[in-house]
Scaffold this motif. Structure first.
Motif, short mmCIF file in Angstrom:
data_model
loop_
_atom_site.label_atom_id
_atom_site.label_comp_id
_atom_site.label_asym_id
_atom_site.label_seq_id
_atom_site.Cartn_x
_atom_site.Cartn_y
_atom_site.Cartn_z
N SER A 150 72.54 43.28 13.84
CA SER A 150 73.23 42.42 14.81
C SER A 150 72.81 42.75 16.23
N TYR A 151 72.55 44.05 16.51
CA TYR A 151 72.08 44.43 17.84
C TYR A 151 70.62 44.03 18.04
N ASP A 210 71.54 41.11 20.43
CA ASP A 210 72.13 41.67 21.66
C ASP A 210 71.37 41.18 22.89
N PHE A 211 72.11 40.72 23.89
CA PHE A 211 71.50 40.26 25.14
C PHE A 211 71.98 41.17 26.26
N THR A 212 71.06 41.95 26.81
CA THR A 212 71.37 42.88 27.90
C THR A 212 70.70 42.39 29.17
N SER A 270 60.29 45.67 15.31
CA SER A 270 60.34 47.10 15.06
C SER A 270 60.89 47.86 16.25
N LEU A 271 60.44 47.52 17.46
CA LEU A 271 60.93 48.17 18.67
C LEU A 271 62.43 47.92 18.86
N ALA A 272 62.87 46.67 18.60
CA ALA A 272 64.28 46.33 18.79
C ALA A 272 65.17 47.15 17.87
N PHE A 273 64.70 47.47 16.68
CA PHE A 273 65.48 48.26 15.72
C PHE A 273 65.43 49.76 16.03
#
Length: 525
Positions: A217-218, A222-224, A287-290
């Motif tokens: 979900s992140y 996720d929007f930062t 991959s980076l996001a995880f």
């Protein structure tokens, strides 16, 4: 003699015949195979090191969501640009490429001026591209030193400029070598870039400790937003990452006169480099996001000075991160050599047609290497000058990344528009989209115009003179000088620049409108 030699010889004869019909004699050696010319475009894209170079742009403008879905969204439009360019490349495979197409397809009333503008926009794109790649490589080298010192080493813009200058000069020496050496290197470049992509896609998730792993979900939602722009506009600004990463695909075009079966190989190199990069790049971003953890501010403000290097440090540890990061630096270095290689060919072609100052000097082939050594050193010298922006501010030197995209888009938009906006006798080459040509071109042009406007905005809504976006200043200043020189009384290009000029001695060239230079695609008839 191998069985393939007669086929290759036949292809070279056909390539030279097409080039002759376009108005030029064969001067450079056709040493690049279709795989190797794909390698030029793929290595200039330099997927993993390029993503690393602009990760600091996308992370504060949407974080994981922008990294994953922004990449996929932008790639649709990037492919439209590539397809529109591939059609033109197939119809007229010449190193002059973009400015040649513009001249051939525009109205006689404005084709000299438009060709001039495209030639200079393409020149500044090549110079800024080399500067951006080598500046990013210098930062990556400084990050490696920081990793090796357990984050004790802290760099400065002055130190980075010193590394940057050494990189540019070493590239100038390398690219001055013979074409055959440079062609064979492309296979190594392809192999290394693919291996790096697979390391991040496969090994990074395995090595990442649990405290840095993110939930689905992140990572996918996720929007930062750290820079302060409204969320929608922040997402659009994040698109610099895919647009800069998957850029420079016109590089294949500038290698047309050194490529076998260019009318087919060049367009497919453009399309294939975009497609492969889009797929592998999406995998890298996922991959980076995880695996990047949820503390984005900590990753962005790392003592290492490079967000992706910090992610590797967190996941692989000091020694593992240093090993992988060293490969990233090597790939980035290769990327810089390809940028200078292609830029020198574009400058050589523009000098051949008298477009650059001192063109007679720059339009020379070194008798020993068979390469345009003078334009190699021209590109390197001007990149060193652009790098001096580092002493103004970090924001000023960072403008070279958006400068590369915006100037490239000016040179892409113009020939695509002239194909459809003016009456001309365009005849497609072996690669063509048929009835889809116009809608694809319309989407591509609309997208590029919109994004060029966006990239003139500053990083944050509240900015100072030091923190402003210098893209408009540098690009506007360079293009203003080009226009002023064109219209300069007595000495300006308006008095002597006639667009692409045939260098084939012939008694029956005909007038400008009926010459080979005015008939794109005739080489395929």
């Amino acid at each position: 003699m191998t069985s393939a030699s007669p086929v290759l010889h036949s292809e070279h004869i056909r390539d030279e015949a097409i080039l002759a019909r376009l108005g030029y004699k064969q001067e450079l050696r056709r040493e690049f195979t279709p795989l190797e010319v794909f390698g030029v475009a793929f290595s200039i894209i330099g997927l993993l090191p390029s993503i690393a170079s602009v990760l600091s742009n996308v992370m504060p403008n949407g974080g994981a969501l922008s990294m994953v879905w922004g990449w996929l969204f932008a790639c649709v439009f990037i492919m439209c640009i590539g397809l529109a360019m591939a059609e033109l490349a197939s119809a007229a495979p010449t190193s002059g490429g973009l400015y040649y197409w513009t001249y051939s397809l525009a109205s006689p009333r404005c084709r000299n001026f438009l060709s001039w503008i495209v030639g200079y926009a393409n020149t500044i794109a090549a110079i800024a591209g080399l500067a951006a790649v080598d500046w990013a490589c210098a930062i990556q080298i400084a990050a490696a030193v920081s990793i090796a010192s357990n984050q004790v080493y802290v760099t400065t813009n002055g130190r980075i400029y010193g590394i940057f200058a050494a990189l540019v000069l070493s590239h100038a020496v390398l690219v001055s070598f013979g074409t055959q050496v440079l062609a064979r290197l492309q296979r190594l470049y392809i192999f290394l870039n693919v291996c790096l992509c697979l390391i991040v896609i496969i090994a990074l998730p395995i090595a990442t400790p649990s405290e840095f792993r993110n939930s689905a979900s992140y990572a996918l939602g996720d929007f930062t937003n750290l820079n302060g722009w409204p969320s929608g506009f922040a997402f659009i600004l994040s698109l610099l990452a895919p647009l800069w990463t998957i850029g420079g695909y016109d590089s294949s075009v500038h290698m047309s006169e050194e490529t076998s079966n260019a009318a087919t190989a060049i367009p497919w190199a453009i399309v294939a480099s975009i497609a492969v990069s889009a797929a592998l790049g999406w995998g890298i971003n996922i991959s980076l996001a995880f695996c990047m953890g949820s503390d984005l501010e900590g990753v962005l403000n790392t003592p290492i000075g490079q967000p992706m290097a910090q992610i590797f440090y967190n996941s692989f540890g000091q020694k593992g991160a240093l090993a992988v990061w060293s490969l990233v630096i090597v790939a980035q270095y290769m990327m810089g050599s390809s940028c200078l290689l292609v830029g020198s060919r574009q400058s050589f072609a523009f000098s051949r047609d008298g477009g650059l100052p001192l063109s007679r000097y720059f339009y020379r082939i070194n008798s020993y290497t068979g390469t345009p050594v003078n334009t190699v050193w021209l590109g390197a010298s001007l990149s060193l000058v652009i790098g001096l922006l580092a002493f103004a501010s970090t924001e000023a030197i960072n403008a070279i990344f958006t400068l590369t995209v915006t100037s490239s888009y000016i040179s892409y938009i113009t020939p695509i528009v002239t194909r459809f906006a003016f009456k001309n006798d365009f005849k497609p080459g072996p690669f063509n989209l048929g009835r889809f040509s116009f809608p694809v071109a319309a989407i591509a042009v609309s997208w590029m115009v919109f994004m060029n406007i966006v990239f003139f905005f500053p990083t944050t809504p509240e900015t100072t003179a030091q923190e402003m976006n210098y893209t408009l200043v540098v690009l506007g200043g360079f293009m203003s000088l080009a226009i002023l020189w064109y219209y300069c009384p007595k000495y300006g290009g308006v008095h002597w620049f006639n667009g692409p000029v045939s260098n084939i001695a012939s008694a029956d060239k005909g007038d400008d409108d009926e010459s080979a230079l005015g008939k794109m695609g005739k080489g395929e008839e």
